[in-house]
Design a protein around this motif. Structure first.
Motif, mmCIF file in Angstrom:
data_model
loop_
_atom_site.group_PDB
_atom_site.id
_atom_site.type_symbol
_atom_site.label_atom_id
_atom_site.label_comp_id
_atom_site.label_asym_id
_atom_site.label_seq_id
_atom_site.Cartn_x
_atom_site.Cartn_y
_atom_site.Cartn_z
ATOM 1 N N ASP A 225 -1.512 5.014 -61.854
ATOM 2 C CA ASP A 225 -0.684 3.645 -62.130
ATOM 3 C C ASP A 225 1.045 3.927 -61.915
ATOM 4 O OD1 ASP A 225 -2.687 2.360 -62.721
ATOM 5 O OD2 ASP A 225 -2.444 2.300 -65.306
ATOM 6 N N GLN A 226 0.689 5.141 -62.349
ATOM 7 C CA GLN A 226 2.747 5.938 -61.850
ATOM 8 C C GLN A 226 2.918 5.810 -60.374
ATOM 9 O OE1 GLN A 226 0.512 6.737 -64.258
ATOM 10 N NE2 GLN A 226 1.027 7.499 -66.111
ATOM 11 N N GLU A 227 1.799 6.059 -59.253
ATOM 12 C CA GLU A 227 1.784 6.328 -58.415
ATOM 13 C C GLU A 227 2.103 5.037 -57.268
ATOM 14 O OE1 GLU A 227 2.314 8.425 -55.820
ATOM 15 O OE2 GLU A 227 1.752 9.729 -56.777
ATOM 16 N N TYR A 231 5.094 3.906 -55.111
ATOM 17 C CA TYR A 231 4.981 3.484 -53.744
ATOM 18 C C TYR A 231 5.005 1.557 -53.231
ATOM 19 C CZ TYR A 231 0.179 3.370 -54.029
ATOM 20 O OH TYR A 231 -1.246 3.405 -53.894
ATOM 21 N N LYS A 232 4.516 0.854 -54.208
ATOM 22 C CA LYS A 232 4.376 -0.841 -54.273
ATOM 23 C C LYS A 232 5.971 -1.044 -55.309
ATOM 24 C CE LYS A 232 1.431 -2.990 -53.427
ATOM 25 N NZ LYS A 232 0.319 -4.050 -53.366
ATOM 26 N N GLY A 233 6.573 -0.707 -55.726
ATOM 27 C CA GLY A 233 7.402 -1.126 -57.165
ATOM 28 C C GLY A 233 6.502 -2.554 -57.473
ATOM 29 N N THR A 289 6.584 11.860 -51.567
ATOM 30 C CA THR A 289 8.421 11.616 -53.113
ATOM 31 C C THR A 289 8.572 12.853 -52.013
ATOM 32 O OG1 THR A 289 6.603 14.231 -54.001
ATOM 33 C CG2 THR A 289 6.476 11.486 -55.866
ATOM 34 N N ASP A 290 8.237 14.417 -50.783
ATOM 35 C CA ASP A 290 8.866 14.592 -50.505
ATOM 36 C C ASP A 290 9.386 14.027 -49.114
ATOM 37 O OD1 ASP A 290 6.605 15.368 -49.588
ATOM 38 O OD2 ASP A 290 6.389 17.034 -49.814
ATOM 39 N N GLY A 291 8.518 13.098 -49.060
ATOM 40 C CA GLY A 291 9.331 12.162 -47.755
ATOM 41 C C GLY A 291 8.578 12.252 -46.419
ATOM 42 N N THR A 292 7.527 13.491 -46.966
ATOM 43 C CA THR A 292 6.503 13.630 -46.216
ATOM 44 C C THR A 292 4.803 12.713 -45.779
ATOM 45 O OG1 THR A 292 4.566 15.085 -47.466
ATOM 46 C CG2 THR A 292 6.418 16.062 -45.904
#
Length: 363
Positions: A225-227, A231-233, A289-292
């Motif tokens: 859920d946290q993930e 990315y969906k907010g 999270t690191d932009g990759t």
């Protein structure tokens, strides 16, 4: 990691009741079970009902009502009848569906589709029972299997309408998962995502994934859920990881589910599951999270594939449908609860009358 695959009813899953006992001669033939409903906003509760219904026989026939019938009796559905038909076909315990099934089940309905039992979920089914039981052709093997309660819900509300707290158990997961292992020659395909409000867009995508190989073994990685919220907010996910797990497990195109899959599809995951192909739909791929790019490794191996299922429906679209028709849905639910309360009062009155009659008889 939950193994799924094709459904096989185990003896211990079958309902043991004298009401459903058969002679040795009858057990030699296929027992056909009838189940019907609106099946709007199909969720794990619907799937669980159909799983239990299938366990009562050998062949499950599911009747799905039209938009017109639902609008007439309950209010406008969120999904169209075509979408609802396809959603029910995608549930692995369903053997056959009847499009445009009558809203009220009668013995004539069971005869027409050669069914032995009428099975229903926990919601009230008073009118169905009246129509089936009032028939002079009523037979004991044709039973509407249901549960009812005369107890009121919180603050005098109907116990059948409202918000419930879902409690996941290992037993429920086992009931939904069939435990099929990948076989030699299978193509192991991995997909990942939120699969929130599991809907027809997801079904079409998973069906497309399933068609990518002659012998597909489809693994679905579900993000925590946290993930998903990262990315969906907004307020996503609407359904928690436990609810989403059961919804995906019920789909006939899915072989296995990874609960809390890593967002980046890395080397360890690909090697562990011996993945042959990684697929993603036409939706946006959010960076890690690191932009990759979370699909860097499968792309480097040449096993990444973008698929177009032809269906662009998203969870956002479903929420928008509900918002646009909010007042109609609120009126529908209030009307439904009022009918349920009337049934509860009628059952309570009957119960009180029987108690009074028994007391007078004993005196």
């Amino acid at each position: 990691m939950i193994k799924n695959g094709s459904h096989a009813v185990k003896e211990e899953d079958k309902v043991e009741s004298s009401s459903f006992s058969h002679s040795p001669e009858k057990r030699k033939r296929v027992i056909r079970v009838w189940c019907d409903g609106c099946y709007d906003m199909v969720h794990y509760g619907h799937s669980n009902q159909l799983r239990q219904a299938k366990a009562m026989g050998d062949y499950l026939v599911v009747g799905v009502h039209t938009d017109e019938e639902i609008s007439k009796h309950k209010g406008p559905p969120v999904f169209t009848q075509a979408e609802r038909y396809k959603m029910i076909r995608a549930i692995k315990w369903v053997d056959e569906i009847v499009e445009g099934a009558p809203y009220v089940t009668t013995l004539e309905t069971l005869d027409k589709y050669n069914c032995d039992f009428c099975v229903h979920g926990g919601e009230w089914i008073l009118w169905t029972l009246i129509n089936v039981k009032s028939s002079p052709c009523w037979k004991t093997q044709r039973i509407s299997f249901h549960s009812s309660s005369s107890a009121l819900g919180p603050k005098g509300h109907s116990p059948w309408t409202g918000v419930s707290q879902f409690l996941q158990t290992s037993q429920k997961i086992i009931q939904f998962a069939s435990g099929k292992e990948p076989q030699p020659g299978d193509t192991i395909i991995y997909v990942a995502g939120a699969f929130d409000l599991f809907h027809i867009g997801h079904v079409d995508f998973l069906e497309t994934v399933h068609k990518q190989a002659e012998k597909p073994y489809v693994i679905v990685g579900l993000h925590f859920d946290q993930e998903v919220n990262r990315y969906k907010g907004k307020n996503y996910p609407i359904m928690n990881i436990h609810e989403r797990t059961l919804s995906v497990l019920a789909c006939r195109y899915v072989s296995e589910v990874v609960i809390g899959a890593p967002y980046a599809v890395g080397k360890d995951l690909l090697d562990h599951f011996k993945v042959d192909l990684v697929c993603h739909g036409k939706t946006v791929v959010f960076p890690d999270t690191d932009g990759t790019d979370p699909y860097t490794e499968p792309k480097k191996r040449g096993v990444f594939r973008i698929l177009d299922s032809g269906n662009n429906l998203t969870s956002d679209d479903i929420v928008q449908r509900i918002i646009e028709n909010r007042l109609q849905f609120e009126a529908r639910n209030q009307k439904k609860e009022a009918k349920e309360m009337a049934v509860i009062e009628a059952l309570k009155h009957k119960e009180d009358s029987l108690k009074t009659e028994t007391a007078l008889t004993n005196n």
